[in-house]
Design a protein around this motif. Structure first.
Motif, PDB file in Angstrom:
ATOM      1  N   VAL A  56       0.874  -1.251  -0.079  1.00 59.75           N
ATOM      2  CA  VAL A  56      -0.193   0.041   0.056  1.00 59.75           C
ATOM      3  C   VAL A  56       0.799   1.222  -0.039  1.00 59.75           C
ATOM      4  N   TRP A  57       2.066   1.172   0.595  1.00 61.00           N
ATOM      5  CA  TRP A  57       2.871   2.362   0.795  1.00 61.00           C
ATOM      6  C   TRP A  57       3.333   2.734  -0.850  1.00 61.00           C
ATOM      7  N   SER A  58       3.706   1.763  -1.545  1.00 62.46           N
ATOM      8  CA  SER A  58       4.053   2.044  -2.982  1.00 62.46           C
ATOM      9  C   SER A  58       3.055   2.341  -3.613  1.00 62.46           C
ATOM     10  N   ARG A  59       1.665   1.917  -3.738  1.00 62.49           N
ATOM     11  CA  ARG A  59       0.770   2.261  -4.589  1.00 62.49           C
ATOM     12  C   ARG A  59       0.287   3.733  -4.285  1.00 62.49           C
ATOM     13  N   ARG A  60       0.211   4.055  -3.014  1.00 57.61           N
ATOM     14  CA  ARG A  60      -0.410   5.375  -2.656  1.00 57.61           C
ATOM     15  C   ARG A  60       0.350   6.546  -2.254  1.00 57.61           C
ATOM     16  N   THR A  61       1.831   6.407  -2.272  1.00 57.31           N
ATOM     17  CA  THR A  61       2.470   7.361  -2.185  1.00 57.31           C
ATOM     18  C   THR A  61       3.742   7.357  -2.959  1.00 57.31           C
ATOM     19  N   SER A  62       4.563   8.388  -2.761  1.00 58.02           N
ATOM     20  CA  SER A  62       5.782   8.719  -3.509  1.00 58.02           C
ATOM     21  C   SER A  62       6.955   8.176  -3.073  1.00 58.02           C
ATOM     22  N   ILE A  63       6.890   7.051  -2.287  1.00 59.61           N
ATOM     23  CA  ILE A  63       8.028   6.665  -1.320  1.00 59.61           C
ATOM     24  C   ILE A  63       9.214   6.429  -2.238  1.00 59.61           C
ATOM     25  N   GLU A  64       9.099   5.593  -3.382  1.00 59.86           N
ATOM     26  CA  GLU A  64       9.889   5.162  -4.209  1.00 59.86           C
ATOM     27  C   GLU A  64      10.776   6.334  -4.886  1.00 59.86           C
ATOM     28  N   ARG A  65       9.906   7.162  -5.355  1.00 61.83           N
ATOM     29  CA  ARG A  65      10.552   8.362  -5.797  1.00 61.83           C
ATOM     30  C   ARG A  65      11.316   9.170  -4.772  1.00 61.83           C
ATOM     31  N   LEU A  66      10.684   9.220  -3.640  1.00 63.03           N
ATOM     32  CA  LEU A  66      11.372  10.080  -2.623  1.00 63.03           C
ATOM     33  C   LEU A  66      12.869   9.562  -2.139  1.00 63.03           C
ATOM     34  N   VAL A  67      13.044   8.482  -2.367  1.00 66.35           N
ATOM     35  CA  VAL A  67      14.194   7.925  -1.779  1.00 66.35           C
ATOM     36  C   VAL A  67      15.189   7.415  -3.060  1.00 66.35           C
ATOM     37  N   ARG A  68      14.855   7.836  -4.291  1.00 68.66           N
ATOM     38  CA  ARG A  68      15.449   7.321  -5.314  1.00 68.66           C
ATOM     39  C   ARG A  68      17.082   8.015  -5.312  1.00 68.66           C
ATOM     40  N   GLN A  69      17.150   8.973  -4.736  1.00 70.51           N
ATOM     41  CA  GLN A  69      18.444   9.384  -4.681  1.00 70.51           C
ATOM     42  C   GLN A  69      19.379   9.190  -3.463  1.00 70.51           C
ATOM     43  N   THR A  70      18.575   8.444  -2.534  1.00 73.07           N
ATOM     44  CA  THR A  70      19.231   8.206  -1.058  1.00 73.07           C
ATOM     45  C   THR A  70      19.613   6.818  -0.744  1.00 73.07           C
ATOM     46  N   PRO A  71      20.888   6.569  -0.522  1.00 70.48           N
ATOM     47  CA  PRO A  71      20.812   5.213  -0.036  1.00 70.48           C
ATOM     48  C   PRO A  71      20.497   4.811   1.216  1.00 70.48           C
ATOM     49  N   ILE A  72      19.392   4.443   1.230  1.00 74.63           N
ATOM     50  CA  ILE A  72      18.396   3.865   2.189  1.00 74.63           C
ATOM     51  C   ILE A  72      17.567   2.652   1.848  1.00 74.63           C
ATOM     52  N   ALA A  73      17.432   1.467   2.418  1.00 73.26           N
ATOM     53  CA  ALA A  73      16.360   0.584   1.978  1.00 73.26           C
ATOM     54  C   ALA A  73      15.140   0.740   2.893  1.00 73.26           C
ATOM     55  N   ILE A  74      13.980   0.605   2.012  1.00 73.86           N
ATOM     56  CA  ILE A  74      12.621   0.479   2.732  1.00 73.86           C
ATOM     57  C   ILE A  74      12.086  -0.790   2.636  1.00 73.86           C
ATOM     58  N   VAL A  75      11.716  -1.403   3.910  1.00 74.21           N
ATOM     59  CA  VAL A  75      11.191  -2.786   4.010  1.00 74.21           C
ATOM     60  C   VAL A  75       9.746  -2.435   4.600  1.00 74.21           C
ATOM     61  N   MET A  76       8.892  -3.128   3.631  1.00 72.84           N
ATOM     62  CA  MET A  76       7.522  -2.858   3.808  1.00 72.84           C
ATOM     63  C   MET A  76       6.736  -4.231   4.016  1.00 72.84           C
TER      64      MET A  76
END
Length: 267
Positions: A56-76
């Motif tokens: 749901v976070w990937s579908r409804r927010t810009s989380i992937e775009r927001l961290v595109r330039q930042t070396p951080i992993a997101i685990v959902m």
């Protein structure tokens, strides 16, 4: 960035589970990272609310775009409708997420850091409760954020029957009149952590001023801050809606101790 749908077997729950993972990678389309930059990378465990799942976070927010330039992993991950809790009907969802999942992540993604100072957790609504609950339950997370959190830290928690029936709530928590002061009460967990741990997580909370959980947050969060936590609590106009969570997750990324670099600020 790579976005991965990961199927794995949970020994704790005795069934297959899924998680979504956003992972920085070396690519011509990414910043000039080196292989060394993508070792021991920080990780944010991002938790969903009652109507959501691992996608749901990937579908409804810009989380992937927001961290595109930042070396951080997101685990959902997903907890289904179990409130990040070891339920009374015998499903240990909290153990599966708090203990088993980080070990699974370490096995599958050894480039993701296991260090406390690089492990963070955040969530919305039910997931805001889950983020604080997980952060208070052990010494794994150095930062925890709640967006519109259903924190359940006061006896006037909003009418539960508008969400599910009594049988549902009793299946999760047992006797609801006994939740405050129990292992499922975030204030009780916070008190226990203060008494037993040297290092406390830094906390962030946001709630919209028109959110039905607004008073719940106003009642609960000062009690947590009074225990000695470094808590940043912000409010602004807003309801219980993805429009606001999409905006506020960037605020969380700015607050975390990472080299957050949104695209619009690049030269």
């Amino acid at each position: 960035m790579a976005r991965l749908a990961v199927n794995y077997y949970s020994q704790v729950l005795g069934m297959d589970r899924m998680m979504q993972v956003i992972l920085p990678e070396l690519s011509d389309h990414m910043p000039a990272w080196t292989a060394a930059d993508l070792q021991d990378i920080p990780v944010l465990y991002l938790l969903h609310g009652m109507s959501g799942d691992q996608d749901v976070w990937s579908r409804r927010t810009s989380i992937e775009r927001l961290v595109r330039q930042t070396p951080i992993a997101i685990v959902m991950p997903s907890t289904d409708l179990a409130w990040y809790t070891n339920t009374t009907y015998g499903m240990a969802y909290l153990d599966a997420l708090l203990d088993e999942l980080p070990k699974k992540v370490a096995t599958l993604f050894p480039q993701i850091s296991q260090k406390r100072e690089k492990n963070f957790v955040a969530g919305l609504s039910m997931g805001g409760y889950g983020a604080f609950k997980m952060a208070f339950s052990n010494d794994q997370f150095s930062y925890a954020a709640s967006l519109s959190g259903a924190l359940m830290g006061d006896p006037n928690f909003p009418n539960r029957t508008t969400w599910q029936n009594d049988a549902y709530w009793e299946g999760i928590f047992g006797d609801m009149s006994q939740v405050l002061g129990s292992k499922n009460d975030v204030i009780t967990l916070a008190k226990q952590q203060v008494a037993s741990q040297k290092h406390l997580p830094k906390l962030y909370a946001w709630i919209g001023e028109q959110d039905y959980l607004y008073q719940n947050n106003l009642t609960t969060l000062p009690q947590i801050a009074a225990l000695g936590y470094d808590l940043t609590f912000e409010t602004s106009p807003g309801t219980h809606d993805w429009y606001y969570w999409d905006k506020q997750i960037e605020r969380v990324l700015e607050w975390l101790p990472i080299a957050y670099q949104p695209e619009e600020r690049l030269a």
